[in-house]
Design an enzyme around this catalytic site. Sequence first.
Site, PDB file in Angstrom:
ATOM      1  N   GLN A  91     -36.793   8.043  20.964  1.00 61.18           N
ATOM      2  CA  GLN A  91     -36.490   7.982  19.534  1.00 61.18           C
ATOM      3  C   GLN A  91     -35.083   7.450  19.273  1.00 61.18           C
ATOM      4  O   GLN A  91     -34.783   7.028  18.162  1.00 61.18           O
ATOM      5  CB  GLN A  91     -36.638   9.370  18.883  1.00 61.18           C
ATOM      6  CG  GLN A  91     -38.082   9.848  18.840  1.00 61.18           C
ATOM      7  CD  GLN A  91     -38.198  11.199  18.165  1.00 61.18           C
ATOM      8  OE1 GLN A  91     -38.001  12.221  18.794  1.00 61.18           O
ATOM      9  NE2 GLN A  91     -38.491  11.197  16.876  1.00 61.18           N
ATOM     10  N   HIS A 114     -45.269  17.815  20.969  1.00 64.00           N
ATOM     11  CA  HIS A 114     -44.905  16.626  20.183  1.00 64.00           C
ATOM     12  C   HIS A 114     -43.916  15.756  20.962  1.00 64.00           C
ATOM     13  O   HIS A 114     -44.072  14.530  21.035  1.00 64.00           O
ATOM     14  CB  HIS A 114     -44.295  17.100  18.859  1.00 64.00           C
ATOM     15  CG  HIS A 114     -43.828  16.018  17.945  1.00 64.00           C
ATOM     16  ND1 HIS A 114     -44.426  15.762  16.723  1.00 64.00           N
ATOM     17  CD2 HIS A 114     -42.804  15.131  18.048  1.00 64.00           C
ATOM     18  CE1 HIS A 114     -43.791  14.750  16.134  1.00 64.00           C
ATOM     19  NE2 HIS A 114     -42.805  14.355  16.908  1.00 64.00           N
ATOM     20  N   GLU A 115     -42.898  16.404  21.568  1.00 64.04           N
ATOM     21  CA  GLU A 115     -41.869  15.633  22.270  1.00 64.04           C
ATOM     22  C   GLU A 115     -42.404  15.018  23.563  1.00 64.04           C
ATOM     23  O   GLU A 115     -42.060  13.884  23.913  1.00 64.04           O
ATOM     24  CB  GLU A 115     -40.638  16.511  22.561  1.00 64.04           C
ATOM     25  CG  GLU A 115     -39.969  17.116  21.339  1.00 64.04           C
ATOM     26  CD  GLU A 115     -39.643  16.123  20.242  1.00 64.04           C
ATOM     27  OE1 GLU A 115     -39.500  14.928  20.519  1.00 64.04           O
ATOM     28  OE2 GLU A 115     -39.553  16.556  19.081  1.00 64.04           O
ATOM     29  N   CYS A 139     -42.218  13.916  11.897  1.00 62.56           N
ATOM     30  CA  CYS A 139     -41.500  13.277  12.992  1.00 62.56           C
ATOM     31  C   CYS A 139     -40.296  12.537  12.424  1.00 62.56           C
ATOM     32  O   CYS A 139     -40.421  11.857  11.402  1.00 62.56           O
ATOM     33  CB  CYS A 139     -42.430  12.300  13.707  1.00 62.56           C
ATOM     34  SG  CYS A 139     -41.653  11.432  15.076  1.00 62.56           S
ATOM     35  N   LEU A 140     -39.167  12.668  13.080  1.00 67.16           N
ATOM     36  CA  LEU A 140     -37.963  11.973  12.617  1.00 67.16           C
ATOM     37  C   LEU A 140     -38.144  10.464  12.669  1.00 67.16           C
ATOM     38  O   LEU A 140     -37.421   9.729  11.998  1.00 67.16           O
ATOM     39  CB  LEU A 140     -36.752  12.401  13.446  1.00 67.16           C
ATOM     40  CG  LEU A 140     -36.374  13.883  13.317  1.00 67.16           C
ATOM     41  CD1 LEU A 140     -35.297  14.259  14.320  1.00 67.16           C
ATOM     42  CD2 LEU A 140     -35.922  14.204  11.900  1.00 67.16           C
ATOM     43  N   GLY A 158     -36.489  18.860  17.133  1.00 69.86           N
ATOM     44  CA  GLY A 158     -36.690  18.278  18.453  1.00 69.86           C
ATOM     45  C   GLY A 158     -36.433  16.787  18.393  1.00 69.86           C
ATOM     46  O   GLY A 158     -36.474  16.178  17.312  1.00 69.86           O
ATOM     47  N   HIS A 197     -44.102  11.917  22.855  1.00 68.92           N
ATOM     48  CA  HIS A 197     -43.171  10.795  22.671  1.00 68.92           C
ATOM     49  C   HIS A 197     -42.879  10.103  24.004  1.00 68.92           C
ATOM     50  O   HIS A 197     -42.746   8.882  24.062  1.00 68.92           O
ATOM     51  CB  HIS A 197     -41.837  11.279  22.091  1.00 68.92           C
ATOM     52  CG  HIS A 197     -41.779  11.308  20.587  1.00 68.92           C
ATOM     53  ND1 HIS A 197     -41.949  10.195  19.802  1.00 68.92           N
ATOM     54  CD2 HIS A 197     -41.541  12.326  19.726  1.00 68.92           C
ATOM     55  CE1 HIS A 197     -41.829  10.525  18.525  1.00 68.92           C
ATOM     56  NE2 HIS A 197     -41.581  11.821  18.450  1.00 68.92           N
TER      57      HIS A 197
HETATM   58 NI    NI Z   1     -41.296  12.910  16.723  1.00 67.21          NI
END
Ligand code: NI
Length: 214
Positions: free
Chosen positions: A51, A131-132, A89-90, A46, A135
């Site tokens: 991000q 999670h997204e 998380c990226l 995701g 963000h």
């Molecule tokens: Ni993330």
Amino acid sequence: MAIRNIRVMGDPILEKTCKEVKEMTPRLKELIDDMFDTMYEANGVGLAAPQVGVLKRIVVVDVTGEDPIVLINPRILESSGEQTGGEGCLSVPGKSGTVTRPNYVKVLAYDRDMKPVELEGTELLARAFCHEIDHLDGHLYVEKVEGELVDVESEEAAAAGALRERQAGDVHGDDDAVGRLVKEGDAVDAGMQDVAAEVRPRLRRPVQQRGQRM
Ligand code: NI
């Protein structure tokens, strides 16, 4: 098609609230395409627009590698149950932590044609939706971690480890995915550089942590 830079924790853009998308534009469609490219390149499941530095309420998710989902202005309508598990998380590279999320969520959003859609998710998909959407409101999973953040082995390191084992002629069964990948194909007889080129891309999907980074 382009890979965008992923912002990492500490970048103030990740703490801001994103703005609603009012209308789809060619520029936003390009952003969505780039977000998918960037997510797949980073082996994530995701990615949210902030991000990649864009403060818009746009999310892309694909937990299987075959089900790309775009969520624009997503809102959670219902949630139930509970799941406690590993999440990464990226934007927090090399780390993972335990987070409790609903096990089921129903989300209202717009698709890339700005048509309203209702989506349901359980388990990893529910986790990714939550999670997204966090963000988009400037929240990172680290705020919700139970216990400590832990270091995770990078996929590059995992690939290097697999190569070292192959070199030593000792590919054993404690990691089936890696063992199988290293054994199969013509690459086994090739030089080390060729094997590295062959193994690394094929490691992308099997590596278990792919299921946690978003
Ligand atoms: Ni993330």
